[in-house]
Scaffold this motif. Sequence first.
Motif: not given
Length: 338
Positions: A82-101
């Motif tokens: 799950r290394a690639r998946e968990l890394s991708r989701v970590a960044a996706e969640l971060a991207r959502e919060e950063a873009d919302r700022a």
Amino acid sequence: MADLLSRLLAERDWILADGATGTNLFNMGLASGEPPELWNTDHPDKVRALYRGWVEVGCDLFLTNSFGSNAARLKLHGAQARARELSRVAAELAREEADRAGRPIVVAGSMGPTGEIMAPMGSLTHEAAVEIFHEQAEGLKEGGADVLWVETISAVEEFRAAAEAARLTGMPWCGTMTFDTAGRTMMGVTPAQLATLVEKLPNPPIAYGANCGVGASDLLRTVLGFVAQGSERPIIAKGNAGIPKYEHGHIHYDGTPELMADYAVLARDCGARIIGGCCGTTPDHLARMREALETTPPGPRPSLEEIAARLGAFSSPGDGSGTDTAQRPERARRRRRG
């Protein structure tokens, strides 16, 4: 077009990075021994809350919850596939919060060490390490990270492997080592050696520096070691919030928001351009750090004596260069960010 981090560095004297991942997730209920990276899919709302906390206190850059989402570390929990998946989701969640700022915020894809010993001392080959880091980097890229953030590294060989993975992924990157053994990393690397290494890499990082270690004083002594090499590359300072102490069954860091505010100003005056916290650093610490950086005029480069007087004594007399100081209390060590 230049990447976001490079643009911000060109526009600003300093950039405020985030604080601890593990400390804050433990405060949200993460159990001891539980890999934080699994929370990206199991508890995404809590991971979003972690990111949101950094945004709300004014951080310009925050790291994804992916420090250990490489196959070597996840293998300990049977989750290496799950290394690639968990890394991708970590960044996706971060991207959502950063873009919302509503303001520019750098999403930095955290990549911690593999936990393996590199050849020739250990069994992990350069090729295998590159493959491990490359898989993680591709996931972070897919999730929308602006930059890869290689951190808490101790060995030159592992740093080189992570740099190659960044090149293969086509991503800008930053890199930090942890200097926690008398001014050296666990594998004996000095600040001067890291400063020299980054300039010789075929794809040098945007910025480099130190994170974690044994406290704010030692980390700033390391920053001064980087500055002494004359590199004009931006320097990163991400020190722990004081010293860890075991109290009532939990690890507690004794650095107050006031101490970390003082550390942030001293880090800037030492020459750091990207300033944040590591283990024990909460949003409350970061809020005071930003306030101090915004309201305290730049000062002269502090001496070792001034750093020790304001932040506490150094943990060892040597800074890794062979130069001694007069400070030597014993301090605990910690090598995992958070």
